[in-house]
Design an enzyme around this catalytic site. Structure first.
Site, mmCIF file in Angstrom:
data_model
loop_
_atom_site.group_PDB
_atom_site.id
_atom_site.type_symbol
_atom_site.label_atom_id
_atom_site.label_comp_id
_atom_site.label_asym_id
_atom_site.label_seq_id
_atom_site.Cartn_x
_atom_site.Cartn_y
_atom_site.Cartn_z
ATOM 1 C CD1 TRP A 1 -2.861 -4.759 -4.762
ATOM 2 C CD2 TRP A 1 -2.327 -5.702 -2.952
ATOM 3 N NE1 TRP A 1 -2.550 -5.984 -5.203
ATOM 4 C CE2 TRP A 1 -2.574 -6.969 -4.192
ATOM 5 C CE3 TRP A 1 -1.846 -6.574 -1.709
ATOM 6 C CZ2 TRP A 1 -2.048 -8.168 -4.198
ATOM 7 C CZ3 TRP A 1 -1.880 -7.844 -1.895
ATOM 8 C CH2 TRP A 1 -1.634 -8.606 -2.856
ATOM 9 C CG ASN B 1 2.769 -1.122 2.806
ATOM 10 O OD1 ASN B 1 2.278 -2.070 2.721
ATOM 11 N ND2 ASN B 1 3.611 -0.726 2.318
ATOM 12 N N GLY B 2 1.533 -3.535 5.058
ATOM 13 C CA GLY B 2 1.938 -4.910 5.675
ATOM 14 C C GLY B 2 0.934 -5.730 6.118
ATOM 15 N NE ARG C 1 4.554 1.494 -1.788
ATOM 16 C CZ ARG C 1 5.714 1.010 -1.573
ATOM 17 N NH1 ARG C 1 6.828 1.221 -2.601
ATOM 18 N NH2 ARG C 1 5.935 0.151 -0.378
ATOM 19 C CB CYS D 1 -1.030 -0.014 1.197
ATOM 20 S SG CYS D 1 -2.005 -1.425 1.560
ATOM 21 C CG HIS E 1 9.610 -34.305 -22.673
ATOM 22 N ND1 HIS E 1 9.795 -35.721 -22.930
ATOM 23 C CD2 HIS E 1 10.498 -34.182 -23.178
ATOM 24 C CE1 HIS E 1 10.902 -36.087 -23.393
ATOM 25 N NE2 HIS E 1 11.426 -35.015 -23.740
ATOM 26 C CE LYS F 1 7.658 -1.034 -10.290
ATOM 27 N NZ LYS F 1 7.714 -1.838 -11.508
ATOM 28 C CD GLU G 1 9.916 -10.410 -17.339
ATOM 29 O OE1 GLU G 1 9.453 -9.152 -17.139
ATOM 30 O OE2 GLU G 1 9.913 -11.074 -16.340
ATOM 31 C CD GLU H 1 3.518 -8.845 -14.514
ATOM 32 O OE1 GLU H 1 4.002 -8.863 -13.325
ATOM 33 O OE2 GLU H 1 4.300 -8.422 -15.574
ATOM 34 C CE LYS I 1 7.252 -7.239 -17.614
ATOM 35 N NZ LYS I 1 7.203 -8.084 -16.533
#
Length: 605
Positions: A75, A101-102, A27, A2, A505, A600, A482, A489, A486
């Site tokens: 968040w 935050n946490g 954030r 947050c 396989h 983020k 990656e 996301e 992307k």
């Protein structure tokens, strides 16, 4: 994950806090809130709103005067996004306000005890527990009230606390979640990220875990949670406010993709040693004798940083001939790993505050390991905890998904691999070869970016896909991982990445015309092996988009990238796939800078 911002001084506080929240919205952005007061009218005034900061701003009354305040953008971890669950949280008497935050790990236990004592909770959040604990403390000072509350808390926190009876101060504390003080002229700021402060001051103090601070308009002091005074010397932030602006781009992601030629030039600048065909990395704190004693390298990161670490491990093995691998930091922490004194551990994090990575660093340090950090933010927690490291100098990255920082991190690993290789067995000729390749990167990245319109057209064709496969071999596999990350996301298209050698396989069962495959096909020793994988896909009517140095006959489309040295090709191959993800998401109308459910800086577990 947050965003926290606070101010105490003489200015009208609400506009300052709302501006700070806008800069911190990456954030967390499911709800937001603000509380203000002033010494003349110490009653706390609060406004909260579900949704983006603009929703909060529309609710703040025109007459919302105050000279002290704290604000928060959220968040969600405990409780769904709602007005009620938004921070700040106040006690029933509206005397105490807390932003946090946490995560409070023992929130359920504390909540049950408080409810048994007759406390009525207004929200579903863990943070409200802190508010009630502060309000119920019988201590004489706000500092002691906060300290009493923190003694009962287990978990992570970055908090800011206001109290109606102490209108001349804000008390803040940190444990595992960033808290930064901004030092002004007869005014003080606090935030979870310097982004919220940079428009007003570049003088900052970063709290350590277990540290608290009291902010007054003309002074601040820092101390431990046990009350011992600490010495805090302000540092100057190297980034400027303009670094956080969009600069004429429609999104931060597009701006940050386009900044990569300059960003790569920055990470190289001043580090190349032509005389000895190596590089200078003065922050490693690792002399040649110690470097030669390294028997293994273990790289730890999360998400994009983990993928950068995979490419880094390949570079270190290839150039320095030291066994190396990359592992998710969150998994490493919990598998009771054997910590070898001859192993060099490298922690990777854009923010330098990623909780899983930081916790792994702290555990490694406790066991006597040597840990280096590869981070972007100077003075961040991992940078301070590590024995040394490399700053990647990507500049501020505001978009939730990482682009330029990923690229710069891989380049930083190339520098580290070259440094270690030249200390060990890498020849002068190979050192020169890699240096020449590194010098070419900014211009080659710019060349790729100039082909954006063609990639945009391809994205429109592939945006209809419900799922996509990404494949690559050896150096190409982390690029595929990656690129897959992307796409999922920001476009919300399901995507999977596999080593191309693993197709037969199992994953071949998924291949059909509706399931496109993006293949990483560099012109290296595995070119024919990769082409064989394309044959397997084409034989099953799969559509193929190749990223390659030459046109691929079996591909429906090929994105051409300039050739560099084999070891450095993965850096370039990832750039067009950032653009592909971007334009796919744009075609689908996604909120690119703030994708759903993500934030983020991941400072919770």
């Amino acid at each position: 994950m947050c965003g926290i911002v606070g101010y105490i001084g003489k200015r009208d506080v609400a506009p300052l806090l709302l501006e700070g929240l806008q800069r911190l919205e990456y954030r967390g952005y499911d709800s937001a809130g603000i509380v203000v007061n002033s010494p003349k009218t110490p009653a706390l005034k609060v406004v909260k709103a579900k949704g983006r900061v603009r929703e909060l701003e529309s609710r703040v009354p025109k007459r919302f005067a105050g000279t002290t305040g704290i604000a928060h953008t959220r968040w969600a971890t405990h409780g769904a996004p709602s007005d009620t669950n938004s921070h700040p949280h106040l006690d029933p008497e509206n005397k105490v306000a807390v932003v946090h935050n946490g995560i409070v790990d023992n929130a359920a236990e504390l909540r049950a005890k408080l409810e048994a004592d007759g406390v009525v909770f207004a929200s579903e959040t863990d943070t409200e527990v802190i508010t009630h604990l502060v309000a119920r403390s019988q201590a004489d000072s706000l500092e002691e009230k906060v300290r009493d509350a923190l003694k009962l808390i287990e978990g992570t926190y970055g908090i800011a606390v206001m109290h109606q009876d102490f209108p001349d101060r804000i008390v803040v504390a940190r444990n595992g979640s960033p808290v930064v003080l901004g030092i002004g002229e007869k005014e003080m700021f606090v935030a979870s990220d310097v982004a919220a402060l940079i428009s007003h001051t570049r003088q900052v103090v970063t709290l350590d875990d277990g540290e608290m601070a009291t902010l007054k308009a003309d002074d601040f002091r820092t101390y431990t949670t046990s009350g011992t005074r600490t010495t805090a010397t302000p540092e100057t932030v190297e980034w400027e406010a303009a670094s956080y602006d969009m600069g004429g781009h429609d999104t931060y992601m597009h701006k940050e993709i386009c900044e990569q030629p300059d960003a790569v030039d920055r990470v190289l600048r001043g580090r190349i040693d032509e005389k000895f065909s190596t590089v200078h990395l003065g922050g490693l704190n690792l002399d040649a004798r110690e470097a030669r004693g390294i028997r293994r390298v273990k790289i730890l990161g999360c998400g994009t940083s983990y993928h950068a670490g995979m490419i880094g491990a390949s570079l270190i093995e290839g150039l320095a001939r030291i066994p190396a691998d990359s592992e998710p930091a969150s998994e490493f922490r919990y598998r009771n790993p054997v910590v070898d004194p001859d192993t060099l551990y490298i922690a990777v994090s854009q923010s330098g505050e990623t909780y899983d990575v930081l916790a792994a660093v702290q555990e490694l340090k406790r066991k006597g390991a040597r840990v280096l950090g590869v981070v972007n933010v100077v003075g961040s927690a991992i940078a301070r905890e590590a024995d040394g490291g490399v700053y990647v100098h990507a500049g501020p990255e505001v978009c939730v998904v990482s682009t330029k920082c990923f690229t710069n991190t891989v380049v930083a690993f190339a520098l580290l691999a070259l440094h270690l290789g030249r200390i060990r067995d890498l020849s002068v000729a190979d050192g020169k070869r890699i240096i020449e390749g590194l010098r070419k990167l900014p211009a080659q990245i710019q060349e790729i970016l100039e082909g954006e319109e063609d990639i945009k057209k391809l994205a429109a064709e592939y945006a209809e896909a419900k799922s996509m496969m990404f494949i690559g071999r050896v150096r190409g596999y982390p690029v595929a991982l990656e690129a897959s990350l992307k796409l999922k996301e920001i476009s919300y298209i399901h995507a999977e990445a596999y080593p191309a050698s693993e197709l037969k396989h199992g994953p071949l069962a998924l291949i059909e015309p509706a399931m496109p495959t993006v293949a990483i096909v560099p012109s290296d020793s595995l070119l024919e092996k990769n082409r064989a994988a394309l044959e397997e896909i084409k034989a099953r009517s799969g559509r193929i988009l190749a990223v390659a140095h030459t046109e691929q006959e079996k591909a429906d489309h090929t994105i051409l990238v300039p050739k560099n040295e084999d070891e450095l090709d993965p850096i370039l191959m990832g750039i067009p796939l950032q653009l592909l993800a971007y334009h796919t998401a744009l075609a689908l109308g996604r909120d690119i800078d703030k994708p759903r459910n993500l934030a983020k800086s991941v400072t919770v577990e």
